[in-house]
Design an enzyme around this catalytic site. Structure first.
Site, short mmCIF file in Angstrom:
data_model
loop_
_atom_site.label_atom_id
_atom_site.label_comp_id
_atom_site.label_asym_id
_atom_site.label_seq_id
_atom_site.Cartn_x
_atom_site.Cartn_y
_atom_site.Cartn_z
N CYS A 1 0.58 -1.32 -0.41
CA CYS A 1 -0.12 -0.18 0.19
C CYS A 1 0.82 0.80 -0.27
CB CYS A 1 -0.92 0.04 1.13
SG CYS A 1 -2.25 -1.49 1.52
N HIS B 1 -3.20 6.79 3.00
CA HIS B 1 -3.24 6.44 2.98
C HIS B 1 -4.96 5.42 3.52
CE1 HIS B 1 -3.57 1.82 1.57
NE2 HIS B 1 -3.43 1.15 2.56
N ASN C 1 -10.69 0.03 1.27
CA ASN C 1 -8.78 -0.02 1.02
C ASN C 1 -9.30 -0.31 -0.04
OD1 ASN C 1 -6.14 -1.01 1.13
ND2 ASN C 1 -6.33 -2.02 2.90
#
Length: 325
Positions: free
Chosen positions: A113, A252, A282
């Site tokens: 990520c 993020h 996500n």
């Protein structure tokens, strides 16, 4: 030495949506529990025949259009994913062929990520050295294809999306500073297996498929909050700036509780942060470029603004950069 600046942005999210009502129908959970624990209301899901390169191609084409350059002007494509179509060829090579970037070197990389920020930093290095003028950074993942939909702790988290940026050599200010790193002692905190056979890893997975994502939630949260706040501060210190100089922080979008705890540790208010997790969940490395595209489109970020991008991910990895739009 040339500066490296984002000259074009692009994003893509699939049409199909799994909202919380759908998640309630397939696993023992509730809308109230999901929102309270994660902040997520829905997530976009790729079609059965839609893969990482399909989404990455669409984001790349949008970024090229935004930059106002042709694919033939791209010198390098770097593609971040944890859900590649193939082990070989790379997703970057597939996209290179599809968009006609015949002059570009093409490689994949994996910092999970954190990857979009890492990709910008990599692009800056190639540009500042004088090796390349235009680098296309793509982050895309079809996480739904690696999600264990029997695992109530993780299946509510993940969605699919792609984001891309054209990074260009310029005399104008661009990427000002960065910080990145890894802590491999936490490698087992987020796992998805390829060829490795591991009985212990398999037993963790309710669905019994080793390629699905398993995560130690509390360990990841503890790492993430500290890593994002500390990495952002180091990047700001290197730039000689403070949060007072920053128009927006783009983190993020892993989990609202993580983001909320990180921004409190940073000492900033929520109005200085963009949140998109409620709409997309996500989506791994594409979270940051998708959110940045939205920030630009809605006027939260304007040309000349200084912003911070910061992420963390499996590995464990972290990365932050300060840049001027």
């Amino acid at each position: 030495m040339a500066n490296a600046r984002i000259s074009g942005l692009g994003a893509y999210v699939p049409e199909k949506v799994y909202d919380n009502a759908y998640m309630e129908s397939i696993v023992d959970t509730s809308d109230e529990w999901i929102i309270r624990r994660t902040g997520i209301e829905k997530r976009h899901i790729s079609a059965d025949d839609e893969y990482t390169t399909d989404m990455g191609t669409k984001a790349a084409e949008a970024a090229l259009k935004d930059a106002g350059i042709s694919a033939e002007e791209i010198d390098m494509i770097i593609f971040a994913t944890v859900t590649p179509d193939y082990f070989t060829p790379s997703c970057a090579c597939v996209v290179q062929g599809r968009i006609g970037a015949k002059n570009a070197m093409a490689i994949d990389y994996n910092a999970a990520c954190s990857s979009f920020v890492v990709g910008l930093i990599m692009a800056q290095q190639f540009i500042s050295s004088g090796a390349y003028k235009n680098v296309l950074v793509i982050s895309a993942d079809a996480l739904s294809k690696a999600t264990d939909y029997k695992d109530r702790a993780t299946c509510v988290l993940f969605g699919d999306a792609a984001g891309a940026a054209v990074v260009t050599a310029t005399d104008e200010p661009g990427i000002i500073s960065f910080d990145m790193g890894a802590d491999g002692t936490g490698a087992g905190s987020i796992t998805s297996l390829a060829f490795r056979n591991d009985t212990e890893e398999l037993e963790k997975r309710i669905g019994g498929k080793k390629e699905t994502i398993w995560m130690a939630g509390q360990a990841v949260m503890k790492f993430a909050v500290k890593a994002m706040a500390d990495s952002s501060q180091r990047a700001l210190d290197k730039a000689g700036l403070t949060y007072d100089d920053i128009a927006l922080v783009v983190p993020h979008q892993a989990n609202y509780r993580i983001v909320d705890s990180a921004i409190k540790r940073m000492g900033i208010s929520e109005d200085k942060v963009i949140l998109t997790i409620q709409k997309y969940g996500n989506t791994s490395a594409s979270c940051i470029p998708v959110a940045l595209c939205e920030a630009v489109e809605t006027g939260k970020v304007k040309k000349g603004d200084k912003i911070v991008l910061v992420g963390f991910g499996g590995g464990l990895t972290y990365a932050a950069c300060v840049l001027q739009m």
